[in-house]
Design a protein around this motif. Structure first.
Motif, PDB file in Angstrom:
ATOM      1  N   ASN A 129       0.854  -0.605   0.158  1.00 23.72           N
ATOM      2  CA  ASN A 129       0.299  -0.338   0.163  1.00 23.72           C
ATOM      3  C   ASN A 129       1.142   1.452   0.187  1.00 23.72           C
ATOM      4  N   ASP A 130       1.797   1.428   0.836  1.00 25.07           N
ATOM      5  CA  ASP A 130       3.090   1.995   1.198  1.00 25.07           C
ATOM      6  C   ASP A 130       3.297   2.876  -0.096  1.00 25.07           C
ATOM      7  N   LEU A 131       3.435   1.992  -1.267  1.00 23.47           N
ATOM      8  CA  LEU A 131       4.288   2.595  -2.525  1.00 23.47           C
ATOM      9  C   LEU A 131       2.695   2.274  -3.720  1.00 23.47           C
ATOM     10  N   LEU A 132       1.921   1.592  -3.742  1.00 21.50           N
ATOM     11  CA  LEU A 132       1.055   1.782  -4.470  1.00 21.50           C
ATOM     12  C   LEU A 132       0.369   3.577  -4.251  1.00 21.50           C
ATOM     13  N   ASP A 133       0.598   3.587  -3.276  1.00 22.55           N
ATOM     14  CA  ASP A 133       0.225   5.012  -2.842  1.00 22.55           C
ATOM     15  C   ASP A 133       0.716   6.576  -3.130  1.00 22.55           C
ATOM     16  N   GLN A 134       2.178   6.286  -3.034  1.00 22.27           N
ATOM     17  CA  GLN A 134       2.974   7.052  -3.203  1.00 22.27           C
ATOM     18  C   GLN A 134       2.926   7.698  -4.081  1.00 22.27           C
ATOM     19  N   ARG A 135       3.216   8.723  -3.559  1.00 20.13           N
ATOM     20  CA  ARG A 135       3.528   9.587  -5.198  1.00 20.13           C
ATOM     21  C   ARG A 135       4.663  11.106  -4.342  1.00 20.13           C
ATOM     22  N   VAL A 136       5.114  10.898  -6.442  1.00 13.18           N
ATOM     23  CA  VAL A 136       6.056  11.558  -6.309  1.00 13.18           C
ATOM     24  C   VAL A 136       6.782  13.090  -7.301  1.00 13.18           C
ATOM     25  N   GLY A 137       6.565  14.139  -6.727  1.00 15.49           N
ATOM     26  CA  GLY A 137       6.014  16.208  -7.114  1.00 15.49           C
ATOM     27  C   GLY A 137       5.155  15.198  -7.043  1.00 15.49           C
ATOM     28  N   THR A 138       4.042  16.033  -8.700  1.00 12.49           N
ATOM     29  CA  THR A 138       2.747  15.979  -9.044  1.00 12.49           C
ATOM     30  C   THR A 138       2.469  14.691  -9.889  1.00 12.49           C
ATOM     31  N   THR A 139       2.958  13.884  -9.461  1.00 11.86           N
ATOM     32  CA  THR A 139       2.638  12.522 -10.105  1.00 11.86           C
ATOM     33  C   THR A 139       1.484  11.771  -9.529  1.00 11.86           C
ATOM     34  N   TRP A 140       0.578  11.431  -9.981  1.00 10.49           N
ATOM     35  CA  TRP A 140      -0.604  10.392  -9.401  1.00 10.49           C
ATOM     36  C   TRP A 140      -0.019   9.244  -8.759  1.00 10.49           C
ATOM     37  N   SER A 141      -0.115   8.622  -7.918  1.00  5.71           N
ATOM     38  CA  SER A 141       0.454   7.119  -7.072  1.00  5.71           C
ATOM     39  C   SER A 141      -0.207   6.513  -8.442  1.00  5.71           C
ATOM     40  N   LEU A 142       0.266   4.470  -8.308  1.00  7.42           N
ATOM     41  CA  LEU A 142      -0.086   4.160  -9.550  1.00  7.42           C
ATOM     42  C   LEU A 142      -1.178   3.453  -8.745  1.00  7.42           C
ATOM     43  N   ARG A 143      -1.570   4.158  -7.381  1.00  8.73           N
ATOM     44  CA  ARG A 143      -3.393   3.273  -7.028  1.00  8.73           C
ATOM     45  C   ARG A 143      -4.153   4.532  -8.194  1.00  8.73           C
ATOM     46  N   GLN A 144      -4.196   6.040  -8.026  1.00  8.04           N
ATOM     47  CA  GLN A 144      -4.447   6.599  -8.899  1.00  8.04           C
ATOM     48  C   GLN A 144      -4.217   6.314 -10.528  1.00  8.04           C
ATOM     49  N   VAL A 145      -3.690   5.486 -11.090  1.00 10.74           N
ATOM     50  CA  VAL A 145      -3.320   5.355 -12.145  1.00 10.74           C
ATOM     51  C   VAL A 145      -3.926   4.189 -12.814  1.00 10.74           C
ATOM     52  N   ALA A 146      -3.875   2.868 -11.523  1.00 10.82           N
ATOM     53  CA  ALA A 146      -5.434   2.143 -12.243  1.00 10.82           C
ATOM     54  C   ALA A 146      -6.465   2.516 -11.836  1.00 10.82           C
ATOM     55  N   PHE A 147      -6.627   3.486 -11.072  1.00 10.63           N
ATOM     56  CA  PHE A 147      -8.262   4.001 -11.802  1.00 10.63           C
ATOM     57  C   PHE A 147      -8.977   4.794 -12.515  1.00 10.63           C
ATOM     58  N   HIS A 148      -7.614   5.286 -12.734  1.00  7.79           N
ATOM     59  CA  HIS A 148      -8.455   5.968 -14.293  1.00  7.79           C
ATOM     60  C   HIS A 148      -7.712   5.122 -15.421  1.00  7.79           C
ATOM     61  N   VAL A 149      -6.460   3.500 -15.437  1.00  7.84           N
ATOM     62  CA  VAL A 149      -6.892   3.123 -16.599  1.00  7.84           C
ATOM     63  C   VAL A 149      -8.702   2.751 -16.338  1.00  7.84           C
TER      64      VAL A 149
END
Length: 170
Positions: A129-149
């Motif tokens: 979960n920590d990696l899924l929810d990590q945001r670097v700068g203005t990037t979306w988290s990987l969780r957000q990327v999956a929801f976007h997909v």
């Protein structure tokens, strides 16, 4: 000042299940697409010119979206820069998009999209979960990327479920 893109809203569902559920939904609709009458479907998108959709274009866009963001995720996890997005997206309709959509096309699309969903399921399932929810700068988290997909269902919804030989959308 440019507003910060907060990204797609997420919920408690597993990001892997969100992606695989989207593919299941798309394929449920696509099962009817061999009934398509060959007439492109015009779709209004707020603030943008009309777009044209066909069964082949919907499958292409969904596959492109899954592939593009998977490559982004893999690059980020490897600590490498992502490839800039150069897709033309929905603005381009190719001659191949206008081809008849057959039962064989559905079978190929099903295999392709299910394999892409499996890649997402395996990769996302390996992340905590920590990696899924990590945001670097203005990037979306990987969780957000999956929801976007998972929002790729828009392309399938643009074609809809087709009934009879007239290609009418239900």
């Amino acid at each position: 000042m440019t507003p910060i893109d907060t990204g797609p809203v997420v919920d408690k569902r597993s990001p892997a299940s969100v992606v695989t559920s989207m593919v299941d939904y798309v394929l449920e609709l696509a099962e009817s697409w061999p009934r398509w009458d060959g007439q492109p479907i015009e779709v209004a998108v707020e603030g943008e010119p009309m777009r044209i959709y066909t069964p082949h274009k919907a499958v292409r866009r969904i596959g492109d979206h899954l592939l593009d963001h998977f490559a982004e995720m893999e690059a980020r996890l490897a600590g490498r820069p992502t490839e800039p997005d150069a897709w033309h997206g929905s603005m381009v309709t190719t001659p191949a998009d206008l081809a008849q959509f057959t039962v064989a096309d559905f079978d190929e699309a099903s295999s392709r999209l299910r394999r892409l969903a499996l890649m997402w399921e395996i990769r996302l399932g390996s992340l905590d979960n920590d990696l899924l929810d990590q945001r670097v700068g203005t990037t979306w988290s990987l969780r957000q990327v999956a929801f976007h997909v998972a929002e790729s269902r828009f392309y399938a919804d643009s074609v809809g479920t087709l009934h009879g030989t007239s290609g009418g959308i239900c």
